[in-house]
Write a protein that holds these residues in place. Structure first.
Motif, PDB file in Angstrom:
ATOM      1  N   VAL A 128      98.753  72.648  -7.774  1.00  0.00           N
ATOM      2  CA  VAL A 128      98.614  73.929  -7.330  1.00  0.00           C
ATOM      3  C   VAL A 128      99.761  74.228  -6.325  1.00  0.00           C
ATOM      4  O   VAL A 128      99.853  73.382  -5.550  1.00  0.00           O
ATOM      5  N   ARG A 129     100.214  75.404  -6.592  1.00  0.00           N
ATOM      6  CA  ARG A 129     101.507  75.609  -5.347  1.00  0.00           C
ATOM      7  C   ARG A 129     101.368  77.104  -5.153  1.00  0.00           C
ATOM      8  O   ARG A 129     100.960  77.949  -6.018  1.00  0.00           O
ATOM      9  N   ASN A 130     101.954  77.378  -3.975  1.00  0.00           N
ATOM     10  CA  ASN A 130     102.500  78.607  -3.854  1.00  0.00           C
ATOM     11  C   ASN A 130     103.620  78.775  -2.520  1.00  0.00           C
ATOM     12  O   ASN A 130     103.541  77.971  -1.856  1.00  0.00           O
ATOM     13  N   LEU A 131     104.479  79.953  -2.492  1.00  0.00           N
ATOM     14  CA  LEU A 131     105.218  80.077  -1.489  1.00  0.00           C
ATOM     15  C   LEU A 131     104.543  80.659  -0.230  1.00  0.00           C
ATOM     16  O   LEU A 131     103.847  81.576  -0.596  1.00  0.00           O
ATOM     17  N   CYS A 132     104.890  80.314   0.981  1.00  0.00           N
ATOM     18  CA  CYS A 132     104.278  80.968   2.110  1.00  0.00           C
ATOM     19  C   CYS A 132     105.337  81.130   3.111  1.00  0.00           C
ATOM     20  O   CYS A 132     106.332  80.591   3.077  1.00  0.00           O
ATOM     21  N   ASN A 133     105.048  82.094   4.235  1.00  0.00           N
ATOM     22  CA  ASN A 133     106.075  82.200   5.357  1.00  0.00           C
ATOM     23  C   ASN A 133     105.263  82.494   6.544  1.00  0.00           C
ATOM     24  O   ASN A 133     104.732  83.605   6.960  1.00  0.00           O
ATOM     25  N   HIS A 134     105.236  81.307   7.220  1.00  0.00           N
ATOM     26  CA  HIS A 134     104.329  81.422   8.655  1.00  0.00           C
ATOM     27  C   HIS A 134     105.373  81.254   9.874  1.00  0.00           C
ATOM     28  O   HIS A 134     105.259  80.815  10.863  1.00  0.00           O
ATOM     29  N   THR A 135     106.433  81.882   9.476  1.00  0.00           N
ATOM     30  CA  THR A 135     107.768  81.890  10.509  1.00  0.00           C
ATOM     31  C   THR A 135     108.100  83.396  10.736  1.00  0.00           C
ATOM     32  O   THR A 135     107.308  84.314  10.472  1.00  0.00           O
TER      33      THR A 135
END
Length: 128
Positions: free
Chosen positions: A92-99
């Motif tokens: 299981v994968r996903n791109l994320c952006n917590h910046t």
């Protein structure tokens, strides 16, 4: 494959969105004339998260054109600019952006299952 190669400036490819999230995708497979691999540029703005998923029968490689973040089996990993991530089809994968800055990726999937409109063996994890 008429010419044996393809060169594409992603900025010339229209912005689109994935079926399951708001992140911008530029579908590069067809403009490149790719036949054995699917290629997308994915732009993940601050606060965005793509849908956690797997691909039955398709391994993926992600190349970070900027610093980026990817969640693998729910664990977020920081990836340096020019970093490369390989993900097995069952993971299981996903791109994320917590910046606070935009992340830009190029994603390669092989073999190319399904189509740009229908991802074929794209499997979204049940949140139950």
């Amino acid at each position: 494959m008429s010419d044996g190669y393809g060169i594409v400036d992603p900025e010339t490819v229209p912005d689109d969105q994935f079926q399951t999230c708001e992140s911008t995708v530029r579908r590069l497979t067809e403009p490149l004339g790719a036949e054995e691999v699917r290629v997308n540029q994915v732009v993940v703005d601050p606060g965005e998260v793509t849908t956690p998923h797997t691909h039955e029968g398709q391994e993926e490689v992600f190349v970070a054109l900027t610093e980026g973040q990817i969640a693998i089996e729910g664990q977020v990993h920081d990836v340096p600019r020019d970093g490369v991530v390989r993900v097995h089809e069952d993971t299981v994968r996903n791109l994320c952006n917590h910046t606070e800055t935009r992340h830009v990726w190029v994603a390669f999937g092989a073999p190319p299952v399904g189509t740009a409109e229908d991802f074929g063996a794209y499997v979204v994890e049940d949140e139950g």
